[in-house]
Every structure is written in C-alpha cells, then in structure tokens.
Design an enzyme around this catalytic site. Structure first.
Site, PDB file in Angstrom:
ATOM      1  N   LYS A  31       0.838  -1.210   0.000  1.00 55.26           N
ATOM      2  CA  LYS A  31       0.000   0.000   0.000  1.00 55.26           C
ATOM      3  C   LYS A  31       0.870   1.257   0.000  1.00 55.26           C
ATOM      4  CE  LYS A  31      -2.815   0.641   3.634  1.00 55.26           C
ATOM      5  NZ  LYS A  31      -2.528   1.935   4.290  1.00 55.26           N
ATOM      6  N   SER A  32       1.892   1.282   0.852  1.00 51.64           N
ATOM      7  CA  SER A  32       2.757   2.475   0.935  1.00 51.64           C
ATOM      8  C   SER A  32       3.406   2.762  -0.412  1.00 51.64           C
ATOM      9  CB  SER A  32       3.869   2.241   1.961  1.00 51.64           C
ATOM     10  OG  SER A  32       3.331   2.113   3.245  1.00 51.64           O
ATOM     11  N   GLY A 104      -5.237   7.481   5.370  1.00 49.68           N
ATOM     12  CA  GLY A 104      -4.386   8.447   6.070  1.00 49.68           C
ATOM     13  C   GLY A 104      -3.122   8.737   5.282  1.00 49.68           C
ATOM     14  N   SER A 177       7.239   9.038  11.998  1.00 56.82           N
ATOM     15  CA  SER A 177       6.173   8.937  10.995  1.00 56.82           C
ATOM     16  C   SER A 177       6.712   9.098   9.582  1.00 56.82           C
ATOM     17  CB  SER A 177       5.094   9.992  11.251  1.00 56.82           C
ATOM     18  OG  SER A 177       4.218  10.032  10.142  1.00 56.82           O
ATOM     19  N   GLN A 179       4.841   9.077   7.086  1.00 56.55           N
ATOM     20  CA  GLN A 179       3.894   9.931   6.364  1.00 56.55           C
ATOM     21  C   GLN A 179       4.308  11.387   6.468  1.00 56.55           C
ATOM     22  OE1 GLN A 179       0.067   8.955   8.019  1.00 56.55           O
ATOM     23  NE2 GLN A 179      -0.009   6.963   7.019  1.00 56.55           N
ATOM     24  N   ASP A 329       2.056  -1.286  11.839  1.00 52.34           N
ATOM     25  CA  ASP A 329       0.709  -1.715  11.444  1.00 52.34           C
ATOM     26  C   ASP A 329       0.429  -3.175  11.824  1.00 52.34           C
ATOM     27  OD1 ASP A 329       0.152   0.779  10.367  1.00 52.34           O
ATOM     28  OD2 ASP A 329       0.889   0.226   8.376  1.00 52.34           O
ATOM     29  N   LYS A 356      -4.395   5.681  14.696  1.00 54.71           N
ATOM     30  CA  LYS A 356      -4.498   5.046  13.371  1.00 54.71           C
ATOM     31  C   LYS A 356      -5.973   5.084  12.924  1.00 54.71           C
ATOM     32  CE  LYS A 356      -0.142   4.109  12.870  1.00 54.71           C
ATOM     33  NZ  LYS A 356       0.634   4.828  11.849  1.00 54.71           N
ATOM     34  N   ARG A 360      -6.210   1.660  18.019  1.00 54.58           N
ATOM     35  CA  ARG A 360      -5.979   0.210  17.913  1.00 54.58           C
ATOM     36  C   ARG A 360      -5.642  -0.436  19.247  1.00 54.58           C
ATOM     37  NH1 ARG A 360      -2.998   0.137  11.947  1.00 54.58           N
ATOM     38  NH2 ARG A 360      -4.973   0.199  10.798  1.00 54.58           N
TER      39      ARG A 360
HETATM   40  C1  S3P Z   1       2.755   4.638   6.196  1.00 57.51           C
HETATM   41  C2  S3P Z   1       3.317   4.968   7.384  1.00 57.51           C
HETATM   42  C3  S3P Z   1       2.776   4.548   8.695  1.00 57.51           C
HETATM   43  C4  S3P Z   1       1.800   3.394   8.554  1.00 57.51           C
HETATM   44  C5  S3P Z   1       0.833   3.602   7.422  1.00 57.51           C
HETATM   45  C6  S3P Z   1       1.584   3.746   6.111  1.00 57.51           C
HETATM   46  C7  S3P Z   1       3.334   5.163   4.946  1.00 57.51           C
HETATM   47  O1  S3P Z   1       2.094   5.639   9.269  1.00 57.51           O
HETATM   48  O2  S3P Z   1       1.090   3.211   9.756  1.00 57.51           O
HETATM   49  O3  S3P Z   1      -0.068   2.515   7.321  1.00 57.51           O
HETATM   50  O4  S3P Z   1       3.009   4.666   3.851  1.00 57.51           O
HETATM   51  O5  S3P Z   1       4.148   6.105   5.034  1.00 57.51           O
HETATM   52  P1  S3P Z   1       2.896   6.783  10.088  1.00 57.51           P
HETATM   53  O6  S3P Z   1       3.812   7.417   9.152  1.00 57.51           O
HETATM   54  O7  S3P Z   1       1.853   7.736  10.573  1.00 57.51           O
HETATM   55  O8  S3P Z   1       3.570   6.057  11.204  1.00 57.51           O
END
Ligand code: S3P
Length: 448
Positions: A31-32, A104, A177, A179, A329, A356, A360
């Site tokens: 997914k990322s 997210g 993070s 993200q 995750d 999340k 969770r």
């Molecule tokens: C992700 C980073 C993680 C993860 C999310 C995907 C990403 O979140 O929990 O499912 O693709 O960068 P955080 O960056 O908030 O930890």
C-alpha cells in the site's frame, strides 16, 4: 465508500475455527509503495509503467486525486497501470473536493504535494479519516509557506493553499512517521535548495528509495544516532518502471494464522522485505515461529523474498519498543498471535497506535478481552497473556472502519475455540481486497 458507521448496510462475517492452512499465495501489492508510485509517476514527464499496484480503495482514492490534478492514470490490466505525468510543478487545480476515503497515507502525502502549488486543494475522507490528526503534517508545511484551514484540532475537511515556491526547511520530525517525512519531501520537491529531515527513529524509507529511482538526488546519513535525509529540490523526475512488492503488512495475516495453527504449511511469495518493515517476522521468529525466508532478491530497489511458514506453538516475548516503527501496522495481528502463545507478550512504545484508522490499543484490548483473552491495556501498549493454545473466541467485534482490526479478528476466529464475528467486512477492501478468497484458498472457513 460503504462502512459500518457511514451506511446501514454493513456486512458481518464470521470466521470459524480451522485446523491447518496449506498452500501458496501472493500477498497483494504494498500500500505504501502503491500510493508513492501514483504520486511520483504523476510528477514525471513520460510514461511510468506499473505492475503489481494494490487495487485497494485507499490507493484508488490516490489514483483519483492524481487524475483530478491532471495526471493521466490508467489501469491496463490486473495490477498493471500506466501513468503519464505532468512534471514537477505541472499539476493543475482540482475542480472539486478530493475524497481520500479511509486513507491516512493518501491524505498526508497529497497534503505535501498540494503545498507546492499556488492554488487551493480541498480534502475530505470517511468518518475515520476525518477524526485523525493532520497537524503533524500541517505544521511543517506551514513553515514551508503553505496556508492550511481545517476543522478544529487539525482535522479534515481541510484546504491547503500552497506556496510558490515553498521554502526548503530543515525539519526534525517530532514523531516517528514516514507519512510526515514523505509529505515534507513531496513539498520539498518544489522548493529551491535542499530540504532536510532529521528522524530520531528511522521509519520506512520507500519515499527516499523511489525518489532516487525517479532521478531525484536524496542523501541519507547517520548523525549522532539520528538519520538525516536531504532532498535537492526542483529535480526533473524521469519515468521508470515500477514493480510493487507484496505488502508485508498484508502478508502478516496469513503469516500469523499459519504460524499459530500446528500442521500448517504456507508459502507467501514476493513479500517486501525492506529492513524497516520486517519487525513482525523478527518477532514471530523470537516467539518460536518456523519461518524460512526464501529466494531473497532485489526488485527495483526494494528487497523481496518468499516466506515459508510451518505452524506450531508460540511463546510470549517482550517486543523491544524501538522495533515499533518497523512493524507499526502489525501490532493488532501480533496481539492475536500473542493470544495463542504461551505466557506474556509485552508490547510498548505504541502511542501512535491510538491515532491510526481507530484507537488500535483500545479496540484490540476490548476485542481480545471479549474473546476470553487475558489482556492489559497500557497507555502506550498492551500485555497479552496466552495459554498456549486456542483462545475462547465467540464474540462479535465492531471494526470501527479499521481494516486491520477487521482482519485481525477474522484471524482470531480461525485460531479460537468458537467462531469470531466482525460487524463489517467492508473496511478490508481498503488494503486487502481479496482477503476472504485468498484465506479460503488456504483452508480458512468464513460465513455470513
Ligand atoms: C505509512 C506509514 C505509517 C503506517 C501507514 C503507512 C506510509 O504511518 O502506519 O499505514 O506509507 O508512510 P505513520 O507514518 O503515521 O507512522
């Protein structure tokens, strides 16, 4: 997007106790990496050919958003996509609000992208996404010159007017993070000069790897125990073929199910083995799981391998808090493995789990307890005490629009004495559309 809280038409599913799982499956695309492929592909000039893209709702929302910005994003076959981008700085103003659904990652990455354009982008999402904090991304983007207007406590719906050009910043990310890091890097693509991020705790580095693959200059150095990432702004990104590896966070569900059912023999092919994503595999092996990592190989800058798992008995362990970013995750399904293991499994350093798709820690602790598992919820973690065999099961669980909660409790139902029911299967489609079929092919049994 239909979810329990958004629509009255929720679809409950029951997972029934099963004996052993057998077979060979491929995990769905990461997914990322899928989100990042669509965004970066949209910033190149020319064609980016993609194989193995995850066709889950989260990623489809990002595809739709990139189209709204003017990129051509086309599906040409199962997992096979072609992107024709507009170049860095070449996107145009979307005509409507961008609905990121449950994603997210999609929203936070798109916020970073939007911060580099002089027009206003509007974002919203489902009930879960609208509850999640966006200030962690908004603060650094504001420092780069973007203006962000949101609901109270930095929640979506929100609007971003970007800066032209944004200011390159030197930013120490206050929370672990990927993200946040990635949002700042995406904004930094539009900034003249070098944007620098300092991470005290390393997080997944898919953005850095992929930016390099598309031709950006990204430096990574270790400084005083932290990681310093430097991106040279305003690069010309060139298209490259992307093969998306299988998602270790999705492989986690069949992996735990097979590891906890004595007699199981399951191979999961093409799983991403990025060192920042393999904490669950390390932990399961410490718990006594029999997992062989086979045929490790490099696919387009990401390490990939096949995982062969044989079922057996697990024992509880203390999971080091510093491992959290590499399996953030995976804690919901790890807590299911812990419920079957003998003794205490202690999980700490997990404050991030509370923000999340659902809280969770609270949702897992309550759901495990309802299924007869001894669990203590901590402020930043939980302690699960298993009895070295099947937990009782028998409860119905509210999934709170959270795909990983849904799949974790379905796995628990396979491993328990009594079936476990989830109130709604719909959230699973965000990250693992074929979950029920794939697990059924291994011998799992589900009912309505
Ligand atoms: C992700 C980073 C993680 C993860 C999310 C995907 C990403 O979140 O929990 O499912 O693709 O960068 P955080 O960056 O908030 O930890």
């Amino acid at each position: 997007m239909p979810h329990a809280e958004d629509s009255p038409s929720a679809h409950p599913v029951e997972a029934r106790p099963c004996e052993a799982l057998h077979g060979r499956i491929a995990a769905p695309g990461d997914k990322s990496i899928s989100h990042r492929t669509l965004i970066l592909g949209g910033l190149t000039v020319g064609e980016t050919a993609v194989e193995g893209l995850l066709e889950g709702e989260d990623v489809l929302a990002t595809a739709q958003a990139m189209r709204a910005y003017g990129a051509q994003v086309e599906r040409v076959g199962a997992g096979s996509w072609r992107i024709h981008g507009c170049g860095v700085g070449g996107l145009h103003e979307p005509e409507d609000v961008l609905d990121m659904g449950n994603a997210g990652t999609g929203l936070r990455l798109m916020m970073g992208l939007a911060a580099g354009y002089g027009f206003t982008s509007f974002f919203t999402g489902d009930a879960s996404l609208r509850r999640r904090p966006m200030g962690r991304v908004a603060r650094p983007l504001e420092r780069m010159g973007a203006t962000i207007v949101s609901r109270s406590r930095d929640r979506a719906p929100l609007a971003i007017t970007g800066a032209v050009p944004p200011v390159a910043i030197d930013y120490a990310v206050p929370v672990p993070s990927a993200q946040v890091k990635s949002a700042v890097l995406l904004a930094g693509l539009h900034a003249p000069g070098a944007t620098t991020i300092v991470e005290r705790e390393a997080t997944r580095d898919h953005s850095e790897r992929m930016l390099r693959a598309f031709g950006a200059q990204v430096g990574v150095e270790a400084v005083d125990g932290a990681t310093r990432i430097t991106l040279q702004g305003q690069p010309e990104l060139r298209p490259t073929a992307i093969r998306v590896p299988g998602d270790p966070s999705s492989a986690a569900f069949p992996l735990v199910a097979a590891a906890c059912l004595p007699g199981s023999q399951v191979t999961i092919t093409g799983v991403g083995m990025n060192p920042m994503r393999i904490g669950l595999i390390e932990t399961l092996i410490e718990m006594g799981a029999d997992i062989a990592v086979q045929d490790p190989r490099d696919e387009g800058g990401e390490l990939v391998a096949d995982l062969f798992v044989r079922g057996g008995r697990l024992r509880g362990v203390e999971v080091p808090a510093h491992r959290a970013p590499s399996m953030i995750d995976e804690y919901p399904v790890l807590s299911v493995a812990a419920a079957c293991a003998q003794g205490h499994t202690v999980m700490t350093g997990l404050a991030e789990l509370r923000i999340k798709e659902s809280d969770r820690l609270a949702v897992m602790a309550a759901g495990l307890a309802a299924n007869g598992v001894a669990v203590e919820e901590l402020e930043d973690g939980m302690i699960v005490t298993g009895r070295g065999g099947r937990p009782a099961g028998g409860a119905t669980i509210a999934t709170h629009l959270d795909h990983r909660i849904a799949m974790s409790f379905l796995v628990l139902g396979l491993l328990a004495e009594q079936p476990v029911t989830i109130d709604d299967i719909a959230p699973v489609a965000t990250s693992f559309p074929g979950f029920l079929d794939l697990m059924s092919g291994l011998g799992a049994r589900f009912g309505a």
